[in-house]
Design a protein around this motif. Sequence first.
Motif, PDB file in Angstrom:
ATOM      1  N   SER A  54     -14.589  -8.868   5.344  1.00 18.28           N
ATOM      2  CA  SER A  54     -15.235  -9.636   4.280  1.00 18.28           C
ATOM      3  C   SER A  54     -16.349  -8.800   3.671  1.00 18.28           C
ATOM      4  N   ASP A  55     -16.712  -9.116   2.418  1.00 23.16           N
ATOM      5  CA  ASP A  55     -17.820  -8.412   1.765  1.00 23.16           C
ATOM      6  C   ASP A  55     -18.994  -9.363   1.555  1.00 23.16           C
ATOM      7  N   GLN A  56     -20.063  -8.857   0.912  1.00 23.66           N
ATOM      8  CA  GLN A  56     -21.265  -9.667   0.747  1.00 23.66           C
ATOM      9  C   GLN A  56     -21.044 -10.870  -0.160  1.00 23.66           C
ATOM     10  N   ALA A  57     -20.039 -10.783  -1.029  1.00 26.28           N
ATOM     11  CA  ALA A  57     -19.751 -11.890  -1.941  1.00 26.28           C
ATOM     12  C   ALA A  57     -18.885 -12.967  -1.299  1.00 26.28           C
ATOM     13  N   GLY A  58     -18.475 -12.753  -0.056  1.00 25.96           N
ATOM     14  CA  GLY A  58     -17.663 -13.734   0.637  1.00 25.96           C
ATOM     15  C   GLY A  58     -16.180 -13.589   0.423  1.00 25.96           C
ATOM     16  N   ASN A  59     -15.753 -12.511  -0.270  1.00 27.00           N
ATOM     17  CA  ASN A  59     -14.322 -12.264  -0.421  1.00 27.00           C
ATOM     18  C   ASN A  59     -13.710 -11.877   0.926  1.00 27.00           C
ATOM     19  N   LEU A  60     -12.488 -12.323   1.175  1.00 24.87           N
ATOM     20  CA  LEU A  60     -11.776 -11.982   2.404  1.00 24.87           C
ATOM     21  C   LEU A  60     -10.612 -11.056   2.072  1.00 24.87           C
ATOM     22  N   TYR A  61     -10.538  -9.945   2.793  1.00 24.41           N
ATOM     23  CA  TYR A  61      -9.466  -8.976   2.616  1.00 24.41           C
ATOM     24  C   TYR A  61      -8.622  -8.976   3.887  1.00 24.41           C
ATOM     25  N   LEU A  62      -7.317  -8.888   3.708  1.00 34.55           N
ATOM     26  CA  LEU A  62      -6.417  -8.952   4.855  1.00 34.55           C
ATOM     27  C   LEU A  62      -5.277  -7.962   4.651  1.00 34.55           C
ATOM     28  N   ILE A  63      -4.873  -7.297   5.732  1.00 38.93           N
ATOM     29  CA  ILE A  63      -3.710  -6.422   5.669  1.00 38.93           C
ATOM     30  C   ILE A  63      -2.690  -6.863   6.709  1.00 38.93           C
ATOM     31  N   SER A  64      -1.431  -6.594   6.371  1.00 38.41           N
ATOM     32  CA  SER A  64      -0.316  -6.995   7.211  1.00 38.41           C
ATOM     33  C   SER A  64       0.606  -5.804   7.400  1.00 38.41           C
ATOM     34  N   GLU A  65       1.052  -5.619   8.641  1.00 36.93           N
ATOM     35  CA  GLU A  65       1.960  -4.524   8.944  1.00 36.93           C
ATOM     36  C   GLU A  65       3.327  -4.780   8.323  1.00 36.93           C
ATOM     37  N   PRO A  66       4.000  -3.790   7.710  1.00 30.64           N
ATOM     38  CA  PRO A  66       3.603  -2.383   7.773  1.00 30.64           C
ATOM     39  C   PRO A  66       2.597  -1.944   6.725  1.00 30.64           C
ATOM     40  N   ASN A  67       2.555  -2.618   5.523  1.00 33.12           N
ATOM     41  CA  ASN A  67       1.678  -2.056   4.490  1.00 33.12           C
ATOM     42  C   ASN A  67       1.347  -3.047   3.373  1.00 33.12           C
ATOM     43  N   LEU A  68       1.083  -4.308   3.705  1.00 35.54           N
ATOM     44  CA  LEU A  68       0.805  -5.306   2.675  1.00 35.54           C
ATOM     45  C   LEU A  68      -0.679  -5.657   2.630  1.00 35.54           C
ATOM     46  N   PHE A  69      -1.188  -5.887   1.407  1.00 39.32           N
ATOM     47  CA  PHE A  69      -2.608  -6.154   1.183  1.00 39.32           C
ATOM     48  C   PHE A  69      -2.774  -7.537   0.552  1.00 39.32           C
ATOM     49  N   TYR A  70      -3.817  -8.263   1.012  1.00 37.69           N
ATOM     50  CA  TYR A  70      -4.113  -9.600   0.504  1.00 37.69           C
ATOM     51  C   TYR A  70      -5.614  -9.723   0.213  1.00 37.69           C
ATOM     52  N   LEU A  71      -5.930 -10.519  -0.822  1.00 42.36           N
ATOM     53  CA  LEU A  71      -7.313 -10.865  -1.128  1.00 42.36           C
ATOM     54  C   LEU A  71      -7.407 -12.375  -1.266  1.00 42.36           C
ATOM     55  N   ASN A 129      -1.271   4.372  13.317  1.00 43.64           N
ATOM     56  CA  ASN A 129      -1.069   5.169  14.535  1.00 43.64           C
ATOM     57  C   ASN A 129       0.215   5.995  14.533  1.00 43.64           C
ATOM     58  N   LYS A 130       1.033   5.872  13.488  1.00 41.29           N
ATOM     59  CA  LYS A 130       2.247   6.677  13.403  1.00 41.29           C
ATOM     60  C   LYS A 130       2.440   7.146  11.969  1.00 41.29           C
ATOM     61  N   PRO A 131       1.783   8.267  11.593  1.00 45.27           N
ATOM     62  CA  PRO A 131       0.884   9.127  12.367  1.00 45.27           C
ATOM     63  C   PRO A 131      -0.517   8.526  12.467  1.00 45.27           C
ATOM     64  N   ALA A 132      -1.328   9.112  13.355  1.00 47.59           N
ATOM     65  CA  ALA A 132      -2.689   8.627  13.566  1.00 47.59           C
ATOM     66  C   ALA A 132      -3.568   9.069  12.404  1.00 47.59           C
ATOM     67  N   ARG A 133      -4.042   8.089  11.623  1.00 45.71           N
ATOM     68  CA  ARG A 133      -4.859   8.396  10.452  1.00 45.71           C
ATOM     69  C   ARG A 133      -5.850   7.276  10.181  1.00 45.71           C
ATOM     70  N   ILE A 182       0.872  -1.176   0.000  1.00 48.39           N
ATOM     71  CA  ILE A 182       0.000   0.000   0.000  1.00 48.39           C
ATOM     72  C   ILE A 182       0.904   1.220   0.000  1.00 48.39           C
ATOM     73  N   ALA A 183       0.857   1.990  -1.061  1.00 49.27           N
ATOM     74  CA  ALA A 183       1.817   3.077  -1.271  1.00 49.27           C
ATOM     75  C   ALA A 183       1.778   4.112  -0.155  1.00 49.27           C
ATOM     76  N   ASP A 184       2.984   4.520   0.298  1.00 50.48           N
ATOM     77  CA  ASP A 184       3.154   5.627   1.240  1.00 50.48           C
ATOM     78  C   ASP A 184       2.448   5.414   2.574  1.00 50.48           C
ATOM     79  N   ILE A 185       2.229   4.176   2.945  1.00 53.45           N
ATOM     80  CA  ILE A 185       1.526   3.885   4.206  1.00 53.45           C
ATOM     81  C   ILE A 185       2.397   2.968   5.061  1.00 53.45           C
ATOM     82  N   ARG A 186       2.395   3.232   6.371  1.00 54.56           N
ATOM     83  CA  ARG A 186       3.087   2.373   7.326  1.00 54.56           C
ATOM     84  C   ARG A 186       2.191   2.159   8.545  1.00 54.56           C
ATOM     85  N   ASP A 187       2.418   1.035   9.227  1.00 56.44           N
ATOM     86  CA  ASP A 187       1.750   0.796  10.515  1.00 56.44           C
ATOM     87  C   ASP A 187       0.253   0.550  10.392  1.00 56.44           C
ATOM     88  N   VAL A 188      -0.200  -0.127   9.350  1.00 53.52           N
ATOM     89  CA  VAL A 188      -1.635  -0.389   9.206  1.00 53.52           C
ATOM     90  C   VAL A 188      -2.116  -1.317  10.309  1.00 53.52           C
TER      91      VAL A 188
END
Length: 304
Positions: free
Chosen positions: A281-298, A89-93, A66-72
């Motif tokens: 999760s969404d209505q279609a049953g997809n699972l979304y996951l994030i990992s620190e510092p900034n990784l995205f999974y589907l 939380n660093k920064p709080a957003r 996830i571009a320009d993001i840390r500490d998700v």
Amino acid sequence: MRRLLSINPWLYLLLFVLLGGAVLAQQYRLFERAWFSVQEWRHGAQWREQSLWLGDYRVVIEARPIADIRDVSALTYDPDRRSLFSVTNKPARVIELNLQGELLRTIDLQGFGDPEAIEYLGPGTYVIADEREQRLVKVRIDDDTAVLDAADFQQLSLGIGRNGNKGFEGLAYDAQGQRLLVAKERDPVRIFEVLGFPHIDESKPLALQVNTDPKRDARLFVRDLSSLDFDSATGHLLALSDESRLVIELNAAGEPVSTLSLLRGQHGLQHGVPQAEGIASDQAGNLYLISEPNLFYLFRKPAD
């Protein structure tokens, strides 16, 4: 006598190894996980039809930065905007992502000490958890929101088992039951059920109730809790553990029915998920996951 003495050190070593293995097995709840695997295999045909059945899921997007993001931390799905929200939380957003993990916008947080979770309640309405202070803050977000100040919104502080940086780590909302589920990270792992917050009708007195389910929590064979998600279609709860590298699906009775391992080689993963912090999760049953510092999974179930 000399022969016995020559054997004894090996016996001590063997005993040490066995004791060490038993301690590790207890620490990582390996006995409970093994017993559940047997139950999952025995009842799979029955449970699959009545659950999300996490064993069928395969990764579709793996470790997208996830571009320009840390500490998700934490994740929630907004069905009105068809997007995902998380907090840092660093920064709080607050950050908003599309369903492919691309950053849409950021919202600055003021007056929040350690935001660790965010949960969608209804159109434009969310709850943010402040971990160290064990505080829940109901906020409003629209297209023009650029800053959220905690002092402007309804709040609830719960001084339950204060333990420094091991406080509120995950949120989930059951809209039908109007209950907010709050995960305590560890020492011990707990899931609290909060009724009466947010205070919907402020013309009436606040009727707050906080419930726990020790039996359910004891069945959580994980070392910590990082995030929660409630699936309204099944009435089941997903509990994410970073340290155990695992997602557990719990039925309405609080019993585990399926799991999703976040280790390398499982569910199509080329690499293990390093530090899982949020699931939605969404209505279609997809699972979304994030990992620190900034990784995205589907994760998604393959078409039949």
